[in-house]
Design a protein around this motif. Structure first.
Motif, mmCIF file in Angstrom:
data_model
loop_
_atom_site.group_PDB
_atom_site.id
_atom_site.type_symbol
_atom_site.label_atom_id
_atom_site.label_comp_id
_atom_site.label_asym_id
_atom_site.label_seq_id
_atom_site.Cartn_x
_atom_site.Cartn_y
_atom_site.Cartn_z
ATOM 1 N N ARG A 2 0.846 -1.184 0.000
ATOM 2 C CA ARG A 2 0.000 0.000 0.000
ATOM 3 C C ARG A 2 0.881 1.233 0.000
ATOM 4 N N LEU A 3 0.488 2.237 -0.791
ATOM 5 C CA LEU A 3 1.260 3.477 -0.908
ATOM 6 C C LEU A 3 0.368 4.676 -0.612
ATOM 7 N N SER A 4 0.975 5.764 -0.183
ATOM 8 C CA SER A 4 0.219 6.988 0.058
ATOM 9 C C SER A 4 -0.119 7.723 -1.238
ATOM 10 N N GLN A 8 -2.147 6.286 -9.208
ATOM 11 C CA GLN A 8 -1.572 5.004 -9.580
ATOM 12 C C GLN A 8 -2.259 4.535 -10.858
ATOM 13 N N VAL A 57 3.322 4.965 -10.497
ATOM 14 C CA VAL A 57 2.924 5.713 -9.314
ATOM 15 C C VAL A 57 3.458 7.130 -9.459
ATOM 16 N N LYS A 59 3.810 10.781 -7.818
ATOM 17 C CA LYS A 59 3.757 11.560 -6.581
ATOM 18 C C LYS A 59 4.414 12.900 -6.894
#
Length: 68
Positions: A2-4, A8, A57, A59
């Motif tokens: 799980r990523l912040s 995605q 992903v 960010k």
């Protein structure tokens, strides 16, 4: 895992171009392409190859928008 990061995008590797230090990985995401510049070591460690399913992903603190 799980990523912040909320952005995605699932896609398929279209190409991997290895340089001496960096690698360019182009990913098809729907009707668009995303080019990612990562280290050659990371590309090799992940074993990235054309046709692989990946998740891009994104960010970023700044996202630019344009309108025609």
């Amino acid at each position: 895992m799980r990523l912040s990061a909320r952005n995605q995008l699932r896609g398929t590797v279209k190409s991997v171009t290895l340089g001496n230090v960096m690698a360019e990985v182009v990913v098809d995401v729907g009707d668009q392409e995303i080019a990612s510049a990562i280290t050659r070591a990371s590309a090799e460690r992940l074993g990235l190859a054309e046709g692989d399913a990946v998740v891009a992903v994104i960010k970023a603190t700044g996202v630019l928008l344009g309108k025609e």
